[in-house]
Design a protein around this motif. Structure first.
Motif, PDB file in Angstrom:
ATOM      1  N   GLN A 106       0.844  -1.183   0.000  1.00  0.00           N
ATOM      2  CA  GLN A 106       0.000   0.000   0.000  1.00  0.00           C
ATOM      3  C   GLN A 106       0.889   1.245   0.000  1.00  0.00           C
ATOM      4  O   GLN A 106       2.092   1.168   0.183  1.00  0.00           O
ATOM      5  CB  GLN A 106      -0.923  -0.012   1.220  1.00  0.00           C
ATOM      6  CG  GLN A 106      -1.869  -1.205   1.262  1.00  0.00           C
ATOM      7  CD  GLN A 106      -2.871  -1.216   0.128  1.00  0.00           C
ATOM      8  OE1 GLN A 106      -3.266  -0.175  -0.363  1.00  0.00           O
ATOM      9  NE2 GLN A 106      -3.273  -2.404  -0.299  1.00  0.00           N
ATOM     10  N   TRP A 108       0.731   3.579   2.197  1.00  0.00           N
ATOM     11  CA  TRP A 108       0.882   4.062   3.563  1.00  0.00           C
ATOM     12  C   TRP A 108       1.584   2.978   4.391  1.00  0.00           C
ATOM     13  O   TRP A 108       1.565   1.802   4.028  1.00  0.00           O
ATOM     14  CB  TRP A 108      -0.476   4.404   4.171  1.00  0.00           C
ATOM     15  CG  TRP A 108      -1.603   3.497   3.784  1.00  0.00           C
ATOM     16  CD1 TRP A 108      -2.431   3.636   2.706  1.00  0.00           C
ATOM     17  CD2 TRP A 108      -2.031   2.298   4.439  1.00  0.00           C
ATOM     18  NE1 TRP A 108      -3.334   2.606   2.655  1.00  0.00           N
ATOM     19  CE2 TRP A 108      -3.124   1.774   3.707  1.00  0.00           C
ATOM     20  CE3 TRP A 108      -1.605   1.614   5.573  1.00  0.00           C
ATOM     21  CZ2 TRP A 108      -3.785   0.610   4.076  1.00  0.00           C
ATOM     22  CZ3 TRP A 108      -2.256   0.449   5.951  1.00  0.00           C
ATOM     23  CH2 TRP A 108      -3.331  -0.038   5.207  1.00  0.00           C
ATOM     24  N   GLU A 110       2.228   0.090   6.666  1.00  0.00           N
ATOM     25  CA  GLU A 110       1.293  -0.950   7.060  1.00  0.00           C
ATOM     26  C   GLU A 110       1.738  -1.690   8.313  1.00  0.00           C
ATOM     27  O   GLU A 110       2.920  -1.968   8.490  1.00  0.00           O
ATOM     28  CB  GLU A 110       1.149  -1.974   5.941  1.00  0.00           C
ATOM     29  CG  GLU A 110       0.534  -1.424   4.671  1.00  0.00           C
ATOM     30  CD  GLU A 110       0.534  -2.477   3.573  1.00  0.00           C
ATOM     31  OE1 GLU A 110      -0.561  -2.883   3.179  1.00  0.00           O
ATOM     32  OE2 GLU A 110       1.617  -2.897   3.150  1.00  0.00           O
ATOM     33  N   SER A 163      -2.366   2.377   9.654  1.00  0.00           N
ATOM     34  CA  SER A 163      -3.248   1.236   9.405  1.00  0.00           C
ATOM     35  C   SER A 163      -4.597   1.436  10.078  1.00  0.00           C
ATOM     36  O   SER A 163      -5.642   1.095   9.512  1.00  0.00           O
ATOM     37  CB  SER A 163      -2.590  -0.053   9.900  1.00  0.00           C
ATOM     38  OG  SER A 163      -1.421  -0.336   9.173  1.00  0.00           O
ATOM     39  N   THR A 165      -6.103   4.221  10.678  1.00  0.00           N
ATOM     40  CA  THR A 165      -6.864   5.216   9.921  1.00  0.00           C
ATOM     41  C   THR A 165      -7.410   4.633   8.633  1.00  0.00           C
ATOM     42  O   THR A 165      -8.586   4.804   8.298  1.00  0.00           O
ATOM     43  CB  THR A 165      -5.965   6.429   9.608  1.00  0.00           C
ATOM     44  OG1 THR A 165      -5.556   7.040  10.836  1.00  0.00           O
ATOM     45  CG2 THR A 165      -6.715   7.452   8.760  1.00  0.00           C
ATOM     46  N   ASN A 166      -6.582   3.928   7.896  1.00  0.00           N
ATOM     47  CA  ASN A 166      -6.980   3.435   6.582  1.00  0.00           C
ATOM     48  C   ASN A 166      -7.869   2.199   6.643  1.00  0.00           C
ATOM     49  O   ASN A 166      -8.626   1.928   5.704  1.00  0.00           O
ATOM     50  CB  ASN A 166      -5.733   3.126   5.747  1.00  0.00           C
ATOM     51  CG  ASN A 166      -5.053   4.377   5.235  1.00  0.00           C
ATOM     52  OD1 ASN A 166      -5.449   4.964   4.238  1.00  0.00           O
ATOM     53  ND2 ASN A 166      -4.023   4.818   5.947  1.00  0.00           N
TER      54      ASN A 166
END
Length: 236
Positions: A106, A108, A110, A163, A165-166
């Motif tokens: 990803q 961001w 992880e 993680s 947040t997403n």
């Protein structure tokens, strides 16, 4: 002295996951002490079996993930990946459900795992303190462990908060798999609590800001867990 290959009739998962590793790195005495093998494959077989059960994955799907393909012979990668599997097993034993490896690559940072308990979704970042790594000379066992955690906690916190947040997680837990023998044998609950306290009061860095819990999974299988007030709902 080379490590013997696992018996396919007894240890089919070890053959599947570890045979390539052992061919590449046949003298890894840290992870495969010659005096403990071939019988020592029983422990690895149990880890693979139980982790696949709790993750609800096939062996093919797990090995298709780069971090669980051990053919490179990288000892640190092997220990770190086994640490994640041990964390997944602990989650299953602690009555978490929907235990899932976070998809890789990803944009961001992880974490490693998500799971659910009491209608709350939690993300977990697993950091393994490998047998081959060393603590600072002249430090007590507790201080050695604290200093080692400080090396990774900032990155772990970023992975956890991103993680959460997403992936819409309610809580975040830093999970430290401790493969050091002395820390496993000699430290107790109060020692691990003092490490957590020091991380919380780690100067201006606030090492545990945004982290709701810290777990220690020890070499012998024991677990020491600490949750903040908000996350204690997971204990019910």
């Amino acid at each position: 002295m080379s490590i013997p290959s696992p018996d396919p009739a007894k240890y089919s998962l070890c053959v599947y996951f570890l045979l390539g590793y052992l061919k590449t790195n046949p003298n890894d005495a840290e992870n495969f002490p010659p005096d403990q093998f071939p019988d020592g494959f029983f422990r690895y077989e149990a880890v693979f079996h139980d982790a696949l059960f709790h993750l609800k994955m096939t062996k093919e799907d797990l090995r298709a993930r780069q971090e669980f393909n051990f053919d490179s012979g990288d000892a640190n990668n092997l220990e770190s990946a086994i640490g994640v599997l041990r964390a997944a097993i602990h989650l299953g034993q602690a009555k978490f459900s929907e235990i899932t490896l976070i998809k890789s690559k990803q944009k961001w940072p992880e974490a490693d795992l998500t799971a659910k308990k009491n209608d709350r979704k939690v993300c977990f970042e697993v950091k393994t303190i490998t047998k081959g790594s060393k603590g600072k000379k002249g430090h007590f066992f507790k201080d050695q462990l604290y200093e080692k955690i400080k090396e990774s906690i900032a990155k772990a916190r970023k992975q956890l908060t991103a993680s959460a947040t997403n992936l819409n997680c309610d809580f975040t837990i830093y999970t430290c798999v401790v493969n050091w023998f002395s820390q496993t044998i000699y430290l107790n609950q109060s020692d691990y609590q003092s490490i957590v306290n020091r991380l919380e009061d780690h100067g201006e860095e606030k090492s545990l800001e945004g982290v709701d819990g810290v777990w220690f999974i020890l070499k012998n299988g024991n677990v020491h867990g600490f949750l903040n007030e908000r996350a204690k709902v997971l204990d019910t």
